[in-house]
Design a protein around this motif. Structure first.
Motif, PDB file in Angstrom:
ATOM      1  N   ALA A  22       0.840  -1.206   0.000  1.00  8.96           N
ATOM      2  CA  ALA A  22       0.000   0.000   0.000  1.00  8.96           C
ATOM      3  C   ALA A  22       0.869   1.249   0.000  1.00  8.96           C
ATOM      4  CB  ALA A  22      -0.895   0.009   1.233  1.00  8.96           C
ATOM      5  N   LEU A  23       0.203   2.366  -0.190  1.00  6.91           N
ATOM      6  CA  LEU A  23       0.875   3.656  -0.122  1.00  6.91           C
ATOM      7  C   LEU A  23       0.560   4.297   1.225  1.00  6.91           C
ATOM      8  CD1 LEU A  23      -0.169   5.086  -3.612  1.00  6.91           C
ATOM      9  CD2 LEU A  23       2.117   4.280  -2.977  1.00  6.91           C
ATOM     10  N   VAL A  24       1.524   5.028   1.737  1.00  6.14           N
ATOM     11  CA  VAL A  24       1.271   5.845   2.919  1.00  6.14           C
ATOM     12  C   VAL A  24       1.626   7.275   2.503  1.00  6.14           C
ATOM     13  CG1 VAL A  24       1.916   6.293   5.314  1.00  6.14           C
ATOM     14  CG2 VAL A  24       1.810   3.933   4.481  1.00  6.14           C
TER      15      VAL A  24
ATOM     16  N   GLU B  27       8.829   0.317   6.451  1.00  6.59           N
ATOM     17  CA  GLU B  27       8.721   1.741   6.754  1.00  6.59           C
ATOM     18  C   GLU B  27       7.250   2.152   6.800  1.00  6.59           C
ATOM     19  OE1 GLU B  27      10.215   4.297   3.688  1.00  6.59           O
ATOM     20  OE2 GLU B  27      10.744   5.893   5.116  1.00  6.59           O
ATOM     21  N   ALA B  28       6.454   1.581   5.869  1.00  4.63           N
ATOM     22  CA  ALA B  28       5.029   1.922   5.799  1.00  4.63           C
ATOM     23  C   ALA B  28       4.336   1.564   7.116  1.00  4.63           C
ATOM     24  CB  ALA B  28       4.382   1.178   4.633  1.00  4.63           C
ATOM     25  N   TYR B  29       4.630   0.363   7.618  1.00  9.19           N
ATOM     26  CA  TYR B  29       4.015  -0.098   8.870  1.00  9.19           C
ATOM     27  C   TYR B  29       4.399   0.840  10.017  1.00  9.19           C
ATOM     28  CZ  TYR B  29       2.953  -3.222  12.803  1.00  9.19           C
ATOM     29  OH  TYR B  29       2.465  -3.760  13.966  1.00  9.19           O
ATOM     30  N   LYS B  30       5.696   1.156  10.069  1.00  9.24           N
ATOM     31  CA  LYS B  30       6.188   1.977  11.187  1.00  9.24           C
ATOM     32  C   LYS B  30       5.586   3.386  11.142  1.00  9.24           C
ATOM     33  CE  LYS B  30      10.516  -0.469  11.688  1.00  9.24           C
ATOM     34  NZ  LYS B  30      11.822  -0.559  11.054  1.00  9.24           N
TER      35      LYS B  30
ATOM     36  N   GLU C 148       3.605   4.926  14.150  1.00  6.72           N
ATOM     37  CA  GLU C 148       4.231   6.007  14.916  1.00  6.72           C
ATOM     38  C   GLU C 148       3.548   7.350  14.704  1.00  6.72           C
ATOM     39  OE1 GLU C 148       8.293   5.783  13.708  1.00  6.72           O
ATOM     40  OE2 GLU C 148       8.511   3.782  14.613  1.00  6.72           O
ATOM     41  N   ARG C 149       2.943   7.511  13.514  1.00  7.75           N
ATOM     42  CA  ARG C 149       2.382   8.847  13.232  1.00  7.75           C
ATOM     43  C   ARG C 149       0.873   8.816  13.026  1.00  7.75           C
ATOM     44  NH1 ARG C 149       5.876  11.678   8.920  1.00  7.75           N
ATOM     45  NH2 ARG C 149       4.240  13.212   9.268  1.00  7.75           N
TER      46      ARG C 149
ATOM     47  N   LYS D 208      -2.250  15.780   9.185  1.00 11.99           N
ATOM     48  CA  LYS D 208      -1.587  17.079   9.223  1.00 11.99           C
ATOM     49  C   LYS D 208      -1.379  17.468  10.677  1.00 11.99           C
ATOM     50  CE  LYS D 208      -2.339  20.748   6.350  1.00 11.99           C
ATOM     51  NZ  LYS D 208      -1.384  20.755   5.258  1.00 11.99           N
ATOM     52  N   VAL D 209      -0.231  18.029  10.957  1.00 14.79           N
ATOM     53  CA  VAL D 209       0.013  18.522  12.303  1.00 14.79           C
ATOM     54  C   VAL D 209      -0.239  20.019  12.234  1.00 14.79           C
ATOM     55  CG1 VAL D 209       1.745  18.797  14.111  1.00 14.79           C
ATOM     56  CG2 VAL D 209       1.771  16.772  12.637  1.00 14.79           C
ATOM     57  N   GLU D 210      -1.059  20.501  13.146  1.00 13.46           N
ATOM     58  CA  GLU D 210      -1.387  21.931  13.078  1.00 13.46           C
ATOM     59  C   GLU D 210      -0.162  22.772  13.398  1.00 13.46           C
ATOM     60  OE1 GLU D 210      -4.918  23.574  14.627  1.00 13.46           O
ATOM     61  OE2 GLU D 210      -6.042  21.727  14.265  1.00 13.46           O
ATOM     62  N   THR D 211       0.132  23.734  12.565  1.00 11.63           N
ATOM     63  CA  THR D 211       1.275  24.605  12.822  1.00 11.63           C
ATOM     64  C   THR D 211       0.760  26.001  13.131  1.00 11.63           C
ATOM     65  OG1 THR D 211       1.373  24.683  10.427  1.00 11.63           O
ATOM     66  CG2 THR D 211       3.176  23.552  11.533  1.00 11.63           C
ATOM     67  N   LYS D 212       1.276  26.561  14.198  1.00  7.05           N
ATOM     68  CA  LYS D 212       0.883  27.934  14.548  1.00  7.05           C
ATOM     69  C   LYS D 212       2.066  28.836  14.212  1.00  7.05           C
ATOM     70  CE  LYS D 212      -2.965  28.147  17.503  1.00  7.05           C
ATOM     71  NZ  LYS D 212      -3.339  26.815  17.992  1.00  7.05           N
ATOM     72  N   VAL D 213       1.830  29.838  13.401  1.00  9.92           N
ATOM     73  CA  VAL D 213       2.922  30.758  13.053  1.00  9.92           C
ATOM     74  C   VAL D 213       2.880  31.932  14.018  1.00  9.92           C
ATOM     75  CG1 VAL D 213       3.921  32.176  11.222  1.00  9.92           C
ATOM     76  CG2 VAL D 213       2.687  30.079  10.659  1.00  9.92           C
TER      77      VAL D 213
END
Ligand code: SF4
Ligand code: SF4
Lengths: 308, 237
Positions: free
Chosen positions: B9-11, B178-181, B185-186, B206-211
């Protein structure tokens, strides 16, 4: 969904074929009919199912490979539809030949099998749509009931005309009462189907993207400037616009006109033009109604394009 | 379907994907000339070009202004572990491979009835009007097992081309991959979980980024700020 005209024609011809043969078969069982009526019905029903198969083949990209559709009988309703409708037509035709050529009643066995396979084919057709979880409008047993009932009222309308034209006045009356009941049941199911469309909860773009429901999401870019297969097959823009003006005539022609004509025939005496008019109205009405059925079908993949 | 031995699969990392469409373009380029090609195009240089793509990228805006985020979503067949498109196919043209879980279409058996596409909740199958058969992502099956290619090239074209390195490929059931990990992990997630298809492709959220903007930048006497303001109001340029 984009309405495939070839499939709508298949529904109508298959319904007229399976329904009319079943009607005549049952009347023959109850009251006995002369062999000519049965022969004529078999011929008409065979021609209709043949025409239906021919029409449905236009839906396929590769007509010549259509026979391969028998391979996934164990899982695919489309495969089952192909097998059962094929057997139905074949049995009808053989039964017609036997009845025409030999002085035997042995064809009855074939007729019974034809009725069974005919309705299995009708059920399979309905299940192609009912089993589709991704068009919530179709995913209801009301859909299966409607398909079966439609085959019933179209077929019994044709059977009434055949019986009347062959001078079976008494049997015509029985058939008319059956047809009338099926039209009324059909109307109730269709209204329930439409009401259900308004009350079912469709999934949202948040569901499709697996985001919490309280996050506002909107489509910024569909990824291409023009339409693609997914935006035309699953969303028929023109059809959506036409739907409100086509649904009322569909109801009037499919139900109101035939119900009024059949009531008149039952109460005041039958005549050929009323029966023919009722059959024509139900057939044209059902054509429009099945067109609406496709346009009404909302596919969840449209969520990704902001079209649901 | 027998037991699936692995699930390729694709991640896709939504945090890094910039929505450049390079994956879709390279997918089209590879697949139009390789074993599963061509991917037909119609009116390519005209007013209304259209054609078959295995991979499309859509862009969404999440949240309310000014707290919005843009999300680019590359979407191709997710090689579902319980694929609803497979059992409905009347000919068996659509099937899921036992060896690696890839969902494929055998073009020689496809009659072009379109029922598989009606039964895909993700809109990941496209009918080729020229070949009259259904087409979809093959996970570049003609690359990933090609021993003539150097091992690092035995990956889907989209993965190799992604300039942001947002795409990963591997066996999502192999704890060493790597795909499994990445999924573990994320917090890899799937699309449309309620469709109950167990998609194999996963996305990394997506990780929210605050500028943090330095207050000095927004001071009314900041010359850059003044220039921006004057341009915005249609002032002299
Ligand atoms: S994404 Fe669609 S086409 Fe691909 S396996 Fe799942 S249901 Fe089938
Ligand atoms: S379009 Fe082809 S692959 Fe899809 S269900 Fe029909 S025969 Fe199978």
């Amino acid at each position: 969904m984009h309405p495939p005209i070839s499939l709508i024609l298949f529904f109508l011809t298959a319904g007229l074929s399976i329904g009319s043969f079943t009607g005549i078969f049952l009347i023959d069982l109850i009251k006995g009919l002369n062999s000519n009526v049965i022969l004529i019905t078999k011929l008409i029903a065979t021609a209709l199912i043949g025409l239906g198969a021919f029409s449905a083949s236009f839906h396929l990209g590769h007509k010549m490979r259509a026979w391969k559709a028998i391979k996934r009988f164990n899982t695919s309703w489309l495969s089952r539809e192909a097998v059962f409708s094929g057997i139905f037509g074949f049995l009808l035709f053989i039964s017609f030949l036997i009845q025409l050529s030999y002085n035997t009643k042995a064809y009855i066995i074939l007729d019974i099998l034809a009725v069974i396979t005919g309705w299995l084919s009708a059920f399979s057709t309905a299940m192609i749509y009912t089993s589709n979880r991704f068009v919530p409008d179709w995913n209801t047993s009301l859909n299966t009931l409607y398909f079966l009932n439609m085959y019933g009222f179209l077929g019994t309308s044709l059977a009434s005309l055949i019986l009347y034209l062959n001078g079976n006045v008494e049997s015509t009356k029985i058939m008319l009462i059956i047809a009338l009941s099926l039209f009324i049941v059909g109307l109730v199911i269709r209204v329930a189907y439409n009401v259900r469309r308004y009350i079912i909860k469709l999934p949202t773009l948040n569901d499709a993207l697996n985001l919490p429901q309280n996050r506002e999401v909107k489509v910024l870019d569909k990824g291409s400037t023009t339409d693609n297969y997914c935006t035309t097959e699953f969303y028929y823009k023109k059809g959506k616009k036409l739907l409100p003006s086509l649904l009322p005539p569909a109801y009037i022609l499919t139900f109101a006109v035939p119900i009024m004509l059949l009531i008149t025939c039952i109460a005041k005496g039958t005549n050929t033009s009323f029966l023919a008019l009722s059959l024509m109205s139900a057939t044209v009405g059902s054509f429009i109604e099945r067109w609406c059925f496709f346009v009404e079908g909302r596919h969840v993949q449209n969520l990704y394009y902001g079209l649901l | 379907m027998g037991t699936i031995m692995g699930q390729l699969a694709l991640v896709i990392d939504l945090n890094t994907c910039v929505g450049c469409h390079a994956c879709a373009v390279n997918c089209k380029e590879w697949n139009t000339q390789a074993e599963f090609g061509p991917l037909s195009d119609f009116d390519p240089y005209g007013e209304k070009p259209s054609g078959v793509w295995y991979n499309r990228i859509m862009t969404y805006e999440i949240g309310n202004y000014p707290h919005t985020q843009v999300l680019h979503l590359p979407k191709s067949c997710l090689h579902c572990q319980d694929p609803p498109c497979v059992p409905v196919c009347p000919t068996g043209a659509t099937f899921k491979r036992e060896k690696d879980g890839i969902v494929l279409v055998n073009y020689d058996d496809c009659i072009g009835c379109k029922l598989c596409s009606w039964n895909c909740p993700y809109g990941c199958r496209e009918f080729d009007e020229a070949d009259k058969v259904m087409k979809k992502c093959t996970l570049c099956i003609d690359r990933i097992y090609d021993e003539a290619l150097p091992p690092e090239q035995r990956q889907p074209a989209c993965v190799l081309t992604c300039p942001a390195k947002a795409r990963f490929f591997g066996d999502i059931e192999d704890p060493e991959s790597e795909a499994y990990k990445l999924i573990k992990e994320r917090n890899g997630f799937i699309l449309f979980p309620s469709a109950d298809t167990k998609p194999a492709n996963h996305y990394l959220p997506k990780v929210e980024t605050k500028v943090e903007v330095d207050d000095n930048v927004l001071k009314p006497d900041n010359p850059i700020f003044l220039e921006v303001l004057s341009r915005h109001k249609g002032g002299n340029r």
